[in-house]
Motif scaffolding. Structure first.
Motif, PDB file in Angstrom:
ATOM      1  N   LEU A   8       1.023  -1.241  -0.018  1.00 50.55           N
ATOM      2  CA  LEU A   8       0.128  -0.198   0.112  1.00 50.55           C
ATOM      3  C   LEU A   8       0.898   1.125  -0.092  1.00 50.55           C
ATOM      4  N   GLN A   9       0.614   2.300  -0.935  1.00 55.37           N
ATOM      5  CA  GLN A   9       1.258   3.387  -0.831  1.00 55.37           C
ATOM      6  C   GLN A   9       0.704   4.422  -0.295  1.00 55.37           C
ATOM      7  N   TYR A  10       1.163   5.362   0.373  1.00 55.20           N
ATOM      8  CA  TYR A  10       0.432   6.245   1.244  1.00 55.20           C
ATOM      9  C   TYR A  10       1.380   7.641   1.631  1.00 55.20           C
ATOM     10  N   PRO A  11       1.145   8.820   1.797  1.00 58.68           N
ATOM     11  CA  PRO A  11       1.879   9.856   2.139  1.00 58.68           C
ATOM     12  C   PRO A  11       2.869   9.651   3.017  1.00 58.68           C
ATOM     13  N   ALA A  12       4.153   9.955   3.199  1.00 59.00           N
ATOM     14  CA  ALA A  12       4.997   9.633   4.230  1.00 59.00           C
ATOM     15  C   ALA A  12       4.746  10.358   5.289  1.00 59.00           C
ATOM     16  N   ILE A  13       4.051  11.714   5.336  1.00 61.15           N
ATOM     17  CA  ILE A  13       3.484  12.307   6.599  1.00 61.15           C
ATOM     18  C   ILE A  13       2.067  12.605   6.148  1.00 61.15           C
ATOM     19  N   SER A  14       1.313  11.808   6.859  1.00 57.28           N
ATOM     20  CA  SER A  14      -0.034  11.782   6.679  1.00 57.28           C
ATOM     21  C   SER A  14      -0.648  11.000   7.868  1.00 57.28           C
ATOM     22  N   TYR A  15      -1.899  10.581   7.705  1.00 54.96           N
ATOM     23  CA  TYR A  15      -2.840   9.935   8.865  1.00 54.96           C
ATOM     24  C   TYR A  15      -2.097   9.042   9.433  1.00 54.96           C
ATOM     25  N   SER A  16      -1.598   8.936  10.655  1.00 61.53           N
ATOM     26  CA  SER A  16      -0.827   7.822  11.318  1.00 61.53           C
ATOM     27  C   SER A  16      -1.687   6.614  11.439  1.00 61.53           C
ATOM     28  N   PHE A  17      -2.871   6.726  11.251  1.00 56.28           N
ATOM     29  CA  PHE A  17      -3.500   5.002  11.372  1.00 56.28           C
ATOM     30  C   PHE A  17      -3.239   4.348  10.005  1.00 56.28           C
ATOM     31  N   TYR A  18      -2.841   4.774   8.833  1.00 55.19           N
ATOM     32  CA  TYR A  18      -2.623   4.041   7.860  1.00 55.19           C
ATOM     33  C   TYR A  18      -1.631   3.020   8.041  1.00 55.19           C
ATOM     34  N   PRO A  19      -0.390   3.472   8.648  1.00 54.88           N
ATOM     35  CA  PRO A  19       0.674   2.605   8.720  1.00 54.88           C
ATOM     36  C   PRO A  19       0.306   1.501  10.051  1.00 54.88           C
ATOM     37  N   VAL A  20      -0.547   1.909  10.784  1.00 55.61           N
ATOM     38  CA  VAL A  20      -0.991   1.173  11.931  1.00 55.61           C
ATOM     39  C   VAL A  20      -1.992  -0.190  11.454  1.00 55.61           C
ATOM     40  N   TYR A  21      -2.617   0.505  10.436  1.00 54.94           N
ATOM     41  CA  TYR A  21      -3.538  -0.959   9.939  1.00 54.94           C
ATOM     42  C   TYR A  21      -2.662  -1.730   9.077  1.00 54.94           C
ATOM     43  N   CYS A  22      -1.767  -1.265   8.183  1.00 54.90           N
ATOM     44  CA  CYS A  22      -0.796  -2.221   7.508  1.00 54.90           C
ATOM     45  C   CYS A  22       0.023  -3.118   8.612  1.00 54.90           C
ATOM     46  N   ASP A  23       0.370  -2.697   9.667  1.00 57.43           N
ATOM     47  CA  ASP A  23       0.943  -3.304  10.622  1.00 57.43           C
ATOM     48  C   ASP A  23      -0.037  -4.656  11.111  1.00 57.43           C
ATOM     49  N   LEU A  24      -1.234  -4.059  11.361  1.00 57.51           N
ATOM     50  CA  LEU A  24      -2.428  -4.849  11.818  1.00 57.51           C
ATOM     51  C   LEU A  24      -2.729  -6.003  10.990  1.00 57.51           C
ATOM     52  N   TYR A  25      -2.821  -5.653   9.627  1.00 54.54           N
ATOM     53  CA  TYR A  25      -3.071  -6.577   8.739  1.00 54.54           C
ATOM     54  C   TYR A  25      -1.964  -7.295   7.631  1.00 54.54           C
ATOM     55  N   GLY A  26      -0.965  -7.134   8.126  1.00 52.51           N
ATOM     56  CA  GLY A  26       0.392  -7.519   7.402  1.00 52.51           C
ATOM     57  C   GLY A  26       0.322  -7.282   5.935  1.00 52.51           C
ATOM     58  N   ILE A  27       0.187  -5.779   5.836  1.00 56.50           N
ATOM     59  CA  ILE A  27       0.353  -5.095   4.502  1.00 56.50           C
ATOM     60  C   ILE A  27       1.768  -4.369   4.164  1.00 56.50           C
ATOM     61  N   GLU A  28       2.299  -4.738   3.357  1.00 54.93           N
ATOM     62  CA  GLU A  28       3.570  -3.943   3.083  1.00 54.93           C
ATOM     63  C   GLU A  28       3.488  -2.351   2.980  1.00 54.93           C
ATOM     64  N   LYS A  29       4.233  -1.677   3.763  1.00 52.18           N
ATOM     65  CA  LYS A  29       4.030  -0.308   3.874  1.00 52.18           C
ATOM     66  C   LYS A  29       4.933   0.276   2.610  1.00 52.18           C
ATOM     67  N   ARG A  30       4.342   1.158   1.928  1.00 51.13           N
ATOM     68  CA  ARG A  30       5.179   2.034   0.927  1.00 51.13           C
ATOM     69  C   ARG A  30       4.968   3.435   0.755  1.00 51.13           C
ATOM     70  N   PRO A  31       5.607   4.053   2.008  1.00 51.59           N
ATOM     71  CA  PRO A  31       5.268   5.564   2.122  1.00 51.59           C
ATOM     72  C   PRO A  31       6.030   6.253   0.987  1.00 51.59           C
ATOM     73  N   VAL A  32       5.396   7.528   0.446  1.00 47.43           N
ATOM     74  CA  VAL A  32       5.769   8.008  -0.673  1.00 47.43           C
ATOM     75  C   VAL A  32       6.292   9.444  -0.224  1.00 47.43           C
ATOM     76  N   GLU A  33       7.213  10.021  -0.390  1.00 48.07           N
ATOM     77  CA  GLU A  33       7.732  11.145  -0.342  1.00 48.07           C
ATOM     78  C   GLU A  33       7.055  12.348  -0.517  1.00 48.07           C
ATOM     79  N   MET A  34       6.959  13.403   0.345  1.00 49.24           N
ATOM     80  CA  MET A  34       6.239  14.637   0.027  1.00 49.24           C
ATOM     81  C   MET A  34       7.142  15.626  -0.689  1.00 49.24           C
ATOM     82  N   GLY A  35       6.565  16.494  -1.357  1.00 46.11           N
ATOM     83  CA  GLY A  35       7.216  17.614  -2.094  1.00 46.11           C
ATOM     84  C   GLY A  35       7.556  18.927  -0.952  1.00 46.11           C
ATOM     85  N   ASP A  36       7.854  19.990  -1.841  1.00 42.95           N
ATOM     86  CA  ASP A  36       8.333  20.970  -0.942  1.00 42.95           C
ATOM     87  C   ASP A  36       6.963  21.549   0.129  1.00 42.95           C
TER      88      ASP A  36
END
Length: 351
Positions: free
Chosen positions: A104-132
């Motif tokens: 799952l791709q999601y913004p590197a700085i974003s709602y912190s529930f996204y990586p929590v759900y990834c950990d809960l469900y065993g989903i590979e985390k793919r954070p995407v870097e932000m711009g300026d």
């Protein structure tokens, strides 16, 4: 750690909500709640629910509420799903669409529930870097390299992306679900709900907590292709068949039907937000462009020092100690009196 925990539980870093301090003197600007009460029609609808309705299970599909929401957005009821807050809907969606090993791709700085759900469900985390200036640059999401989720406007940074940019992403990314979390869209972002009929992989998540002042009731909604919605229903009915209680269903209907009150409340919050931005910029704060009911600000001095001063004065805002946002604060928009009290602490000399 408890000896009976599973390895899944051991590795979790649970979501940490904003401080829930209580008291008559507290100015609570750390959880993005609406400072104004819900519509009087909502309160009347809750009061009108009789005891017979409460002794029975509620409608498991919230048919009446889904019908009202579908009409409001010019959709079919099969394109609407309601749940016990938008966080629950996000949890169901992660399980329904993103547990296929694609990541799952999601913004590197974003709602912190996204990586929590990834950990809960065993989903590979793919954070995407932000711009300026923490701008969400959708072209950085890789095509068909896992599902996509992002808030619009983003949290905690408050910045929004345009409907045109999201449509460009959808044209590129066609094989997996794109979940647009519009929890704060009421306050200035362009909703992509009108695009649902054109993109069968688009799911849009909303909440009644922010613009409609119902955070204490817990009511969320998802809009999407009927096939996507059926996937949510399959997961819901395998987990909790009755997620939305009878009171919440009637309150939701009344809130949608009193749209004038909702629009007036949102307009007041936007006006207060713009006034506060001007005041803080005059005090040498850096303030990101906000399309939300909160602002993301960096004071000229230490963000942590200001956070502590505000906290000592019973004014709660949100601070994260990790780089690159450790010099920023997220401040929910309250009443003008709340904001005046915040500014008074800002203007006081540290000491």
């Amino acid at each position: 750690m408890n000896q009976f925990w599973t390895e899944t539980v051991r590795r979790l870093s649970p979501y940490v909500p904003g401080e829930q301090r209580h008291g008559d003197d507290i100015v609570k600007l750390n959880t993005n709640e609406n400072p104004w009460p819900p519509s009087a029609k909502v309160l009347a609808a809750i009061t009108a629910v009789d005891g017979d309705a409460l002794r029975r299970y509620p409608d498991p599909e919230s048919t009446g509420l889904c019908t009202v929401l579908a009409k409001h957005h010019r959709l079919e009821s099969e394109q609407v799903f309601v749940g016990n807050g938008s966080d629950e809907i996000l949890a169901l969606a992660f399980l329904a669409y993103f547990t296929d090993g694609q990541g799952l791709q999601y913004p590197a700085i974003s709602y912190s529930f996204y990586p929590v759900y990834c950990d809960l469900y065993g989903i590979e985390k793919r954070p995407v870097e932000m711009g300026d200036q923490f701008l969400l640059e959708l072209e950085k999401f890789k095509v068909n390299q896992g599902g996509i989720v992002f808030p619009n406007p983003n949290a905690p940074t408050s910045r929004a992306v345009s409907r045109a940019n999201i449509e460009s992403l959808l044209r590129r990314h066609t094989q997996q679900v794109v979940l647009v979390d519009e929890a704060y869209a009421d306050f200035g972002a362009e909703s992509v709900i009108p695009m649902i009929n054109d993109y069968p992989n688009l799911l849009v998540c909303h909440t009644f907590s922010k613009g409609r002042s119902l955070a204490g009731l817990r009511l969320g909604v998802a809009y999407g292709d009927a096939g996507l919605i059926e996937g949510l229903r399959r997961v819901k009915n395998s987990f909790n068949s009755y997620p939305v209680d009878a009171l919440a269903q009637q309150a939701g209907i009344a809130s949608i039907q009193d749209n004038d009150y909702y629009q007036q409340t949102v307009a007041k919050i936007i006006a207060t937000r713009e006034w506060l931005v001007t005041e803080l910029e005059q005090r040498q704060f850096s303030v990101l462009p906000s399309a939300a009911n909160f602002i993301f600000v960096s004071p000229s001095g230490s963000a942590l020092e200001l956070f502590n001063r505000l906290n000592k004065a019973a004014i709660l805002v949100r601070y994260w100690p990790d780089s690159p946002i450790d010099q920023w604060l997220r401040i929910s928009i309250g009443t003008e009196a709340d904001m005046q009290r915040l500014l008074k602490v800002v203007d006081d000399e540290p000491g």
